[in-house]
Design an enzyme around this catalytic site. Structure first.
Site, PDB file in Angstrom:
ATOM      1  N   GLY A 188       0.758  -1.124  -0.156  1.00  8.15           N
ATOM      2  CA  GLY A 188      -0.110  -0.133   0.054  1.00  8.15           C
ATOM      3  C   GLY A 188       0.821   1.268   0.278  1.00  8.15           C
ATOM      4  O   GLY A 188       2.079   1.165  -0.736  1.00  8.15           O
ATOM      5  N   CYS A 189       0.611   2.165   0.665  1.00  5.35           N
ATOM      6  CA  CYS A 189       1.262   3.375   0.961  1.00  5.35           C
ATOM      7  C   CYS A 189       2.713   3.446   1.209  1.00  5.35           C
ATOM      8  O   CYS A 189       3.157   2.666   2.162  1.00  5.35           O
ATOM      9  CB  CYS A 189       0.687   4.395   2.097  1.00  5.35           C
ATOM     10  SG  CYS A 189       1.851   5.818   2.735  1.00  5.35           S
ATOM     11  N   PHE A 190       3.625   3.842   0.147  1.00  2.00           N
ATOM     12  CA  PHE A 190       4.812   3.474   0.374  1.00  2.00           C
ATOM     13  C   PHE A 190       5.486   4.223   1.608  1.00  2.00           C
ATOM     14  O   PHE A 190       6.502   4.009   1.926  1.00  2.00           O
ATOM     15  CB  PHE A 190       5.780   3.720  -0.914  1.00  2.00           C
ATOM     16  CG  PHE A 190       5.416   5.086  -1.882  1.00  2.00           C
ATOM     17  CD1 PHE A 190       4.790   6.104  -1.546  1.00  2.00           C
ATOM     18  CD2 PHE A 190       5.703   4.875  -3.498  1.00  2.00           C
ATOM     19  CE1 PHE A 190       4.884   7.131  -2.065  1.00  2.00           C
ATOM     20  CE2 PHE A 190       5.691   5.766  -4.111  1.00  2.00           C
ATOM     21  CZ  PHE A 190       5.192   7.351  -3.560  1.00  2.00           C
ATOM     22  N   CYS A 208       4.508   4.513   4.364  1.00  2.00           N
ATOM     23  CA  CYS A 208       4.183   3.605   5.532  1.00  2.00           C
ATOM     24  C   CYS A 208       4.974   2.305   5.299  1.00  2.00           C
ATOM     25  O   CYS A 208       6.029   1.870   6.275  1.00  2.00           O
ATOM     26  CB  CYS A 208       2.683   3.092   5.410  1.00  2.00           C
ATOM     27  SG  CYS A 208       1.611   4.375   6.028  1.00  2.00           S
ATOM     28  N   THR A 209       5.200   1.744   4.278  1.00  2.00           N
ATOM     29  CA  THR A 209       6.103   0.751   3.894  1.00  2.00           C
ATOM     30  C   THR A 209       7.620   0.860   4.207  1.00  2.00           C
ATOM     31  O   THR A 209       8.215   0.279   4.940  1.00  2.00           O
ATOM     32  CB  THR A 209       5.891   0.189   2.733  1.00  2.00           C
ATOM     33  OG1 THR A 209       4.446  -0.165   2.324  1.00  2.00           O
ATOM     34  CG2 THR A 209       6.829  -1.260   2.323  1.00  2.00           C
TER      35      THR A 209
END
Length: 201
Positions: free
Chosen positions: A41-43, A45-46
């Site tokens: 998902g959101c990079f 956050c990753t």
């Protein structure tokens, strides 16, 4: 990721350079580095989730899997380019394994949701683990089978061959450290941690 209005307003004024192709160093005995690409998902956050893993040396937000040359954030987030928002992880294989990182990707995402992740919807946000050879593919398959057994549900995380990775625009890199308040607001409002806790405990 599709951010709340307050974040978009700030991001919109940031200088935005075009995404560029980026090749990570291959694993060698000399540099003791290996690389993998994962999508949860959101990079932003990753990156945050993987930077905390001992043995991870660097992370880069970017795009992978599509056919558009030098994709921009605006193109990818709108959908239709075939790219997935992802993160390249450079790691020391003597300290952390590909298998451990694959399991971490599954446990810091919702691997049962193939239509996006959390509040970010669309194929460009779907979860995926990328492999560079047959051994890594076998490892990724085993990790998803383990997750399916643990959750008692089918796993929707894609296992895909690693293709050309394009680094995202500069303002996306290490966003969580450069804009901690906006990042935390986005992560909370998107429901990421609440869903992970609900799913994984």
């Amino acid at each position: 990721m599709r951010t709340p209005t307050v974040i978009l307003a700030v991001v919109g004024i940031a200088a935005c350079s075009a995404a560029t192709p980026d090749q990570a160093p291959a694993q060698t005995p000399q540099n003791r580095q290996a690389n993998m690409v994962i999508a949860t998902g959101c990079f932003w956050c990753t990156e945050s989730d993987f930077d905390k893993v001992p043995g991870v040396l660097a992370t880069t937000s970017g795009y992978i899997g599509g056919n558009t040359a030098n994709p921009t954030y605006e193109q990818v987030s709108a959908g239709g380019t075939g790219h997935i928002e992802a993160v390249r992880v450079i790691y020391d294989p003597s300290r952390v394994s590909y298998a451990t990182l694959a399991r971490h990707a599954l446990r810091t995402s919702d691997p049962t949701d193939g239509g996006g992740q959390f509040c970010d919807r669309g194929d460009q946000y779907r979860p995926a683990i990328f492999f560079g050879d047959a051994s890594e593919r076998k490892t990724a398959v085993a990790a998803t089978a383990e997750a399916a057994k643990a959750l008692g549900k089918p796993i929707a995380t894609d296992i895909l061959p690693r293709t050309r990775f394009f680094s995202a625009e500069g303002y996306h890199q290490n966003y969580y450290t450069k804009n901690p308040l906006r990042y935390r607001y986005y992560r909370l409002s998107c429901g990421r941690d609440a869903r992970i806790k609900e799913l994984w405990g």
